[in-house]
Every structure is written in C-alpha cells, then in structure tokens.
Design a protein around this motif. Structure first.
Motif, PDB file in Angstrom:
ATOM      1  N   ILE A 195       0.842  -1.197   0.000  1.00 36.27           N
ATOM      2  CA  ILE A 195       0.000   0.000   0.000  1.00 36.27           C
ATOM      3  C   ILE A 195       0.876   1.246   0.000  1.00 36.27           C
ATOM      4  N   LYS A 196       1.679   1.391   1.049  1.00 38.53           N
ATOM      5  CA  LYS A 196       2.550   2.573   1.133  1.00 38.53           C
ATOM      6  C   LYS A 196       3.647   2.327   2.157  1.00 38.53           C
ATOM      7  N   PRO A 197       4.752   3.048   2.036  1.00 39.20           N
ATOM      8  CA  PRO A 197       5.805   2.953   3.053  1.00 39.20           C
ATOM      9  C   PRO A 197       5.327   3.618   4.342  1.00 39.20           C
ATOM     10  N   ILE A 198       5.675   3.021   5.476  1.00 44.90           N
ATOM     11  CA  ILE A 198       5.211   3.582   6.749  1.00 44.90           C
ATOM     12  C   ILE A 198       6.342   3.884   7.729  1.00 44.90           C
ATOM     13  N   GLY A 199       7.542   3.451   7.431  1.00 43.39           N
ATOM     14  CA  GLY A 199       8.636   3.739   8.343  1.00 43.39           C
ATOM     15  C   GLY A 199       9.965   3.280   7.790  1.00 43.39           C
ATOM     16  N   ARG A 200      11.007   3.917   8.292  1.00 41.93           N
ATOM     17  CA  ARG A 200      12.340   3.483   7.896  1.00 41.93           C
ATOM     18  C   ARG A 200      13.293   3.833   9.021  1.00 41.93           C
ATOM     19  N   GLY A 201      14.267   2.960   9.176  1.00 44.00           N
ATOM     20  CA  GLY A 201      15.231   3.167  10.242  1.00 44.00           C
ATOM     21  C   GLY A 201      16.520   2.436   9.941  1.00 44.00           C
ATOM     22  N   ALA A 202      17.328   2.261  10.966  1.00 41.26           N
ATOM     23  CA  ALA A 202      18.633   1.632  10.804  1.00 41.26           C
ATOM     24  C   ALA A 202      18.513   0.184  10.339  1.00 41.26           C
ATOM     25  N   TYR A 203      17.410  -0.466  10.652  1.00 41.40           N
ATOM     26  CA  TYR A 203      17.309  -1.888  10.339  1.00 41.40           C
ATOM     27  C   TYR A 203      16.369  -2.198   9.191  1.00 41.40           C
ATOM     28  N   GLY A 204      15.900  -1.206   8.474  1.00 37.46           N
ATOM     29  CA  GLY A 204      15.098  -1.523   7.317  1.00 37.46           C
ATOM     30  C   GLY A 204      14.021  -0.510   7.008  1.00 37.46           C
ATOM     31  N   ILE A 205      13.265  -0.853   5.979  1.00 42.02           N
ATOM     32  CA  ILE A 205      12.129  -0.050   5.531  1.00 42.02           C
ATOM     33  C   ILE A 205      10.884  -0.898   5.716  1.00 42.02           C
ATOM     34  N   VAL A 206       9.823  -0.270   6.200  1.00 48.92           N
ATOM     35  CA  VAL A 206       8.571  -0.982   6.456  1.00 48.92           C
ATOM     36  C   VAL A 206       7.472  -0.378   5.598  1.00 48.92           C
ATOM     37  N   CYS A 207       6.682  -1.260   4.982  1.00 50.73           N
ATOM     38  CA  CYS A 207       5.526  -0.785   4.218  1.00 50.73           C
ATOM     39  C   CYS A 207       4.282  -1.538   4.670  1.00 50.73           C
ATOM     40  N   SER A 208       3.155  -0.866   4.561  1.00 50.29           N
ATOM     41  CA  SER A 208       1.888  -1.551   4.830  1.00 50.29           C
ATOM     42  C   SER A 208       1.485  -2.287   3.567  1.00 50.29           C
ATOM     43  N   SER A 209       0.820  -3.420   3.744  1.00 48.23           N
ATOM     44  CA  SER A 209       0.410  -4.263   2.624  1.00 48.23           C
ATOM     45  C   SER A 209      -0.865  -4.997   2.994  1.00 48.23           C
ATOM     46  N   VAL A 210      -1.442  -5.641   1.991  1.00 43.12           N
ATOM     47  CA  VAL A 210      -2.601  -6.498   2.206  1.00 43.12           C
ATOM     48  C   VAL A 210      -2.253  -7.896   1.715  1.00 43.12           C
ATOM     49  N   ASN A 211      -2.567  -8.881   2.532  1.00 41.75           N
ATOM     50  CA  ASN A 211      -2.419 -10.270   2.124  1.00 41.75           C
ATOM     51  C   ASN A 211      -3.642 -10.622   1.288  1.00 41.75           C
ATOM     52  N   ARG A 212      -3.461 -10.896   0.007  1.00 43.16           N
ATOM     53  CA  ARG A 212      -4.587 -11.193  -0.892  1.00 43.16           C
ATOM     54  C   ARG A 212      -5.357 -12.441  -0.479  1.00 43.16           C
ATOM     55  N   GLU A 213      -4.663 -13.392   0.149  1.00 41.60           N
ATOM     56  CA  GLU A 213      -5.305 -14.657   0.508  1.00 41.60           C
ATOM     57  C   GLU A 213      -6.241 -14.516   1.704  1.00 41.60           C
ATOM     58  N   THR A 214      -5.875 -13.631   2.654  1.00 41.44           N
ATOM     59  CA  THR A 214      -6.664 -13.491   3.885  1.00 41.44           C
ATOM     60  C   THR A 214      -7.357 -12.135   3.996  1.00 41.44           C
ATOM     61  N   ASN A 215      -7.003 -11.194   3.113  1.00 47.37           N
ATOM     62  CA  ASN A 215      -7.502  -9.811   3.159  1.00 47.37           C
ATOM     63  C   ASN A 215      -7.038  -9.073   4.414  1.00 47.37           C
ATOM     64  N   GLU A 216      -6.030  -9.583   5.063  1.00 50.28           N
ATOM     65  CA  GLU A 216      -5.502  -8.991   6.291  1.00 50.28           C
ATOM     66  C   GLU A 216      -4.451  -7.947   5.952  1.00 50.28           C
ATOM     67  N   LYS A 217      -4.498  -6.808   6.653  1.00 55.01           N
ATOM     68  CA  LYS A 217      -3.459  -5.792   6.509  1.00 55.01           C
ATOM     69  C   LYS A 217      -2.248  -6.222   7.331  1.00 55.01           C
ATOM     70  N   VAL A 218      -1.075  -6.097   6.726  1.00 56.11           N
ATOM     71  CA  VAL A 218       0.172  -6.499   7.374  1.00 56.11           C
ATOM     72  C   VAL A 218       1.225  -5.421   7.143  1.00 56.11           C
ATOM     73  N   ALA A 219       2.338  -5.569   7.827  1.00 58.42           N
ATOM     74  CA  ALA A 219       3.500  -4.713   7.615  1.00 58.42           C
ATOM     75  C   ALA A 219       4.641  -5.595   7.128  1.00 58.42           C
ATOM     76  N   ILE A 220       5.313  -5.161   6.073  1.00 58.57           N
ATOM     77  CA  ILE A 220       6.456  -5.906   5.545  1.00 58.57           C
ATOM     78  C   ILE A 220       7.710  -5.091   5.818  1.00 58.57           C
ATOM     79  N   LYS A 221       8.661  -5.718   6.493  1.00 53.43           N
ATOM     80  CA  LYS A 221       9.939  -5.055   6.781  1.00 53.43           C
ATOM     81  C   LYS A 221      11.014  -5.665   5.886  1.00 53.43           C
ATOM     82  N   LYS A 222      11.660  -4.805   5.108  1.00 51.47           N
ATOM     83  CA  LYS A 222      12.780  -5.229   4.280  1.00 51.47           C
ATOM     84  C   LYS A 222      14.065  -4.855   5.000  1.00 51.47           C
TER      85      LYS A 222
END
Length: 150
Positions: free
Chosen positions: A35-62
């Motif tokens: 969906i969109k990036p929501i944070g970034r820091g020393a250990y990565g970048i986090v974006c909000s996302s939706v799991n298509r299989e469950t329709n659940e909103k999640v956060a993905i940290k790279k």
C-alpha cells in the motif's frame, strides 16, 4: 506510495513482484499487495500491505543487505528466532518470512508482521505528554511480557 517497477536486469521471478518505495526496491511475494511505506530506520524499511489470501493488513519489513554486518545479521536472526516462538498480546506477531528465490545468494530479508497503528518509539517521540499513567501502563506491559518469557 508503492510504485510498480520492472525487476532488476529485466528478469521476472515467478511468484514475486517488484515495487519501489523510498528509493528502495521491494521484491515481494505476489500474495502481498503493498500500500505505502510507513517507516524506515537503521534496520530496514517498512511498508503496509494487504495479504490477498486473507484480506488482512500487514506490515512488511525489508532488511537490506542483512548479512553485510555480522552484528546486524545476528540481530536479525535473534528477532526472527524470538518472534517465531513468542506469542503474547504485548509483542508484535511475526506472520510470515518470505523465502528468497536463490537461497545461497540472497542479500535482503523480508519479514511480515501484523500491522499496528503505532509503535512505542512514535509514542515517546510525539508531542503528547506522557503521564504517570502512561509510564505505569508501559511498565506493567513489560512486567507481563517478562513473566511470560520466563
């Protein structure tokens, strides 16, 4: 926002799609729609996302180049090990770990968490004054968590 981009070297990997967020390339499983990036820091970048299989909103940290620094690699491994086994209402839940396409040559780690409205760092840094009740609540949560671990 998350902008769809072409894969590096033009080579598309089955089961993955590619997005640019804050000038970083995200190569994520197709079951997640960023969906969109929501944070970034020393250990990565986090974006909000939706799991298509469950329709659940999640956060993905790279975690970019997770193995370039031994200490950071150990921190990533510790986070992964702890969160895989820890289930507590006061600790963010690790939902998924995206498997790399090339297990011997990958550099980035993608962890999928439950999506939270905020985190403790944002609360502490906000302009809202922390009352004694806030501090007592945080200490109580910590005590409950430590009791759960031991």
């Amino acid at each position: 926002m998350a902008t769809p981009v072409e894969p590096p070297n033009g080579v598309r990997t089955e089961g993955k799609h590619y997005f640019s967020m804050w000038q970083a390339l995200f190569e994520i499983d197709t079951k997640y729609v960023p969906i969109k990036p929501i944070g970034r820091g020393a250990y990565g970048i986090v974006c909000s996302s939706v799991n298509r299989e469950t329709n659940e909103k999640v956060a993905i940290k790279k975690i970019h180049n997770a193995f370039d620094n031994r200490i950071d690699a150990m921190r990533t491994l510790r986070e992964l090990k702890l969160l895989r086994h820890l289930r507590h209402e006061n600790v963010i839940a690790l939902k998924d770990v995206m498997m790399p396409v090339h297990r011997r040559s990958f550099k980035d780690v993608y962890l999928v968490y439950e999506l939270m409205d905020t985190d403790l760092h944002q609360i502490i840094k906000s302009s809202q004054a922390l009352t004694n009740d806030h501090c007592q609540y945080f200490l109580f949560q910590r005590r409950e968590l430590v009791g759960h671990i031991y």
